[in-house]
Design an enzyme around this catalytic site. Structure first.
Site, PDB file in Angstrom:
ATOM      1  N   ARG A  45       0.850  -1.200   0.000  1.00 40.72           N
ATOM      2  CA  ARG A  45       0.000   0.000   0.000  1.00 40.72           C
ATOM      3  C   ARG A  45       0.882   1.245   0.000  1.00 40.72           C
ATOM      4  NH1 ARG A  45      -1.345   1.611   4.639  1.00 40.72           N
ATOM      5  NH2 ARG A  45      -2.308  -0.315   5.351  1.00 40.72           N
ATOM      6  N   TYR A  97     -15.853  18.930 -14.012  1.00 43.14           N
ATOM      7  CA  TYR A  97     -16.221  17.530 -14.177  1.00 43.14           C
ATOM      8  C   TYR A  97     -17.296  17.157 -13.140  1.00 43.14           C
ATOM      9  CZ  TYR A  97     -15.867  12.463 -14.156  1.00 43.14           C
ATOM     10  OH  TYR A  97     -16.160  11.136 -14.193  1.00 43.14           O
ATOM     11  N   ASP A 169      -6.600  20.128 -13.441  1.00 47.99           N
ATOM     12  CA  ASP A 169      -6.996  18.818 -13.953  1.00 47.99           C
ATOM     13  C   ASP A 169      -6.618  18.816 -15.438  1.00 47.99           C
ATOM     14  OD1 ASP A 169      -8.343  16.644 -15.078  1.00 47.99           O
ATOM     15  OD2 ASP A 169      -9.987  16.761 -13.638  1.00 47.99           O
ATOM     16  N   LYS A 194      -8.323   8.070 -19.116  1.00 50.24           N
ATOM     17  CA  LYS A 194      -8.587   8.675 -20.415  1.00 50.24           C
ATOM     18  C   LYS A 194      -7.349   8.586 -21.325  1.00 50.24           C
ATOM     19  CE  LYS A 194     -12.320   9.530 -18.101  1.00 50.24           C
ATOM     20  NZ  LYS A 194     -12.589  10.782 -17.390  1.00 50.24           N
TER      21      LYS A 194
HETATM   22  C1  LIG Z   1     -13.036  11.156 -16.040  1.00 51.47           C
HETATM   23  C2  LIG Z   1     -12.578  12.417 -15.435  1.00 51.47           C
HETATM   24  C3  LIG Z   1     -12.299  12.495 -14.062  1.00 51.47           C
HETATM   25  C4  LIG Z   1     -12.549  11.340 -13.102  1.00 51.47           C
HETATM   26  O1  LIG Z   1     -11.697  10.272 -13.335  1.00 51.47           O
HETATM   27  P1  LIG Z   1     -12.060   8.732 -13.018  1.00 51.47           P
HETATM   28  O2  LIG Z   1     -10.843   8.015 -13.469  1.00 51.47           O
HETATM   29  O3  LIG Z   1     -13.290   8.401 -13.793  1.00 51.47           O
HETATM   30  O4  LIG Z   1     -12.294   8.640 -11.544  1.00 51.47           O
HETATM   31  C5  LIG Z   1     -11.824  13.691 -13.566  1.00 51.47           C
HETATM   32  N1  LIG Z   1     -11.637  14.765 -14.363  1.00 51.47           N
HETATM   33  C6  LIG Z   1     -11.903  14.728 -15.680  1.00 51.47           C
HETATM   34  C7  LIG Z   1     -11.683  15.946 -16.502  1.00 51.47           C
HETATM   35  C8  LIG Z   1     -12.400  13.561 -16.265  1.00 51.47           C
HETATM   36  O5  LIG Z   1     -12.682  13.547 -17.570  1.00 51.47           O
END
Ligand SMILES: *Cc1c(COP(=O)(O)O)cnc(C)c1O
Length: 398
Positions: A45, A97, A169, A194
């Site tokens: 962990r 988001y 982000d 993504k």
């Molecule tokens: C998908 C997404 C998230 C969240 O990520 P997860 O891997 O689904 O928890 C956060 N910010 C943006 C811009 C996203 O597209």
């Protein structure tokens, strides 16, 4: 040396065996010679060699000093919010988001952390809203799903004067197009689900920090809370990152062509793509991004959920699904899918209208993608002619 070359060679060859692929250390614990005497790993962990390699690679790629890999993008965002204390305020971009909105509003509000949402595309709004309680500025740029662009460099200066942290982000741009730390950000987060993973086959998140000190705080939070990325998924993200530059270049090329096509289509009202000169923040995008990414959003002249459904249910190549950034093209209807947890008035004020459709333009041949969109858009006008009953309109609302 170019960034792509540097990236590929930042992924180490295994010193023990020469394995050119990073080994997956599928283990929970590590044998010690004497209590506290070990090879840098004690419990998985706290640290794992496969995850540590991913963290080193992404820290380098984002030009930060440290990184931590999490079980999801939201777990990464959660760890950053845990830097704050009760009474602190987050100043966040309004087109945020949906999952981040839910986390801030429905979890952290209970613990006395407040969030002020402003349109950060106008730097004046940030200057007006910032105050001594603002400990964290939260940007997404480009935003999801209306592709708003905020000036990272200008907002980093404001954050610094106020002694607030700036977190970006960077999921939509990816470090192949934009490196927020170089522009003054303190923290970068990713949904590695993504573009970094890139193949729609995992859920993962990353936090990268400008300083080692901040990185140590995030690591402490991660170890204390436990939302780590597994060794196998860490390996998958490393493998995705190997082709990041190649993929994102092609996603961007296809998306620009798709955006131009939609822009001139008679059924389309408005196209959101920072690469179009008609985008209100195109100049900032051109300055802080090397290309414009693979996400294109658009609204229909018939601005209803009903018309949007005609499109999203009739494409063949663009698959109807949440998520983005993979090889296959996807599309979604934010109002009833990704953004349904945002109250209607807030959602519409942020530009997510009823007919807004978000495309994640994949790596297929772009001519095939255009053809797919053309035939789906033709369905809108057809079903409109077949005189819709107002009662059936309700079907798609949530
Ligand atoms: C998908 C997404 C998230 C969240 O990520 P997860 O891997 O689904 O928890 C956060 N910010 C943006 C811009 C996203 O597209």
């Amino acid at each position: 040396m170019s960034n792509a070359t540097k990236l590929i060679h930042s992924i180490p060859v295994d010193p023990l065996t020469g394995s050119i692929s990073v080994p997956i250390y599928q283990t929970s614990t590590f044998v010690q010679d004497a209590p506290g005497e070990h090879k840098g790993f004690d419990y998985a962990r706290s640290n794992n060699p496969t995850r540590a390699t991913l963290e080193k690679v992404i820290a380098q790629l984002e030009e930060g000093k440290a990184a931590s890999a999490f079980a999801s993008g939201l777990a990464a965002i959660d760890a950053v919010v845990k830097l704050l204390e009760s009474g602190d305020e987050i100043l966040a971009v309004d087109d945020i988001y949906g999952g981040a909105f839910r986390l801030f509003t429905h979890i952290y509000a209970k613990f006395g952390i407040t969030v002020n949402y402003v349109d950060t595309t106008d730097v004046m709004n940030v200057i007006d809203a910032i105050n001594p309680r603002t400990k964290l500025i939260w940007l997404e740029t480009p935003t999801n799903p209306t592709l708003k662009i905020s000036d990272i460099e200008a907002i980093a200066k404001i954050a610094k004067q106020n002694e607030s942290l700036l977190c970006v982000d960077n999921t939509f741009a990816s470090p192949a197009l934009q490196q927020p730390i170089k522009l003054g950000a303190d923290i970068v987060v990713h949904s590695a689900t993504k573009y970094l993973g890139g193949h729609s086959d995992l859920i993962a998140g990353l936090v990268i920090t400008k300083t080692q000190e901040l990185g140590d705080k995030i690591k402490f939070i991660q170890n204390a809370s436990g939302a780590i990325l597994s060794p196998h998924d860490s390996w998958l993200v490393i493998r995705g990152i190997e082709t990041l530059h190649l993929r994102v270049r092609e996603h961007s090329r296809n998306a620009l062509i798709v955006a131009k096509f939609l822009h001139s289509h008679p059924a389309v009202k408005r196209v959101y793509y920072p690469g179009l000169t008609t985008h209100p923040n195109h100049d900032i995008a051109a300055r802080q991004q090397s290309k414009y990414g693979g996400i294109v959003s658009f609204t229909l002249k018939d601005d209803t959920e009903f018309a949007a459904k005609d499109v999203v249910c009739n494409t063949n190549l663009f698959k109807l699904a949440e998520s983005l950034g993979g090889v296959k093209s996807l599309l979604c209807h934010p109002a009833t899918m990704t953004h349904k947890s945002i109250p209607v008035d807030k959602r519409q004020a942020a530009g997510v209208s009823d007919s807004l459709i978000r495309l994640s333009v994949g790596l297929e041949d772009v001519d095939d993608l255009l053809q797919d969109l053309e035939q789906a858009l033709a369905k809108v006008s057809v079903s409109k002619k077949q005189s819709r009953k107002s009662s059936t309109k309700k079907q798609f609302s949530n």
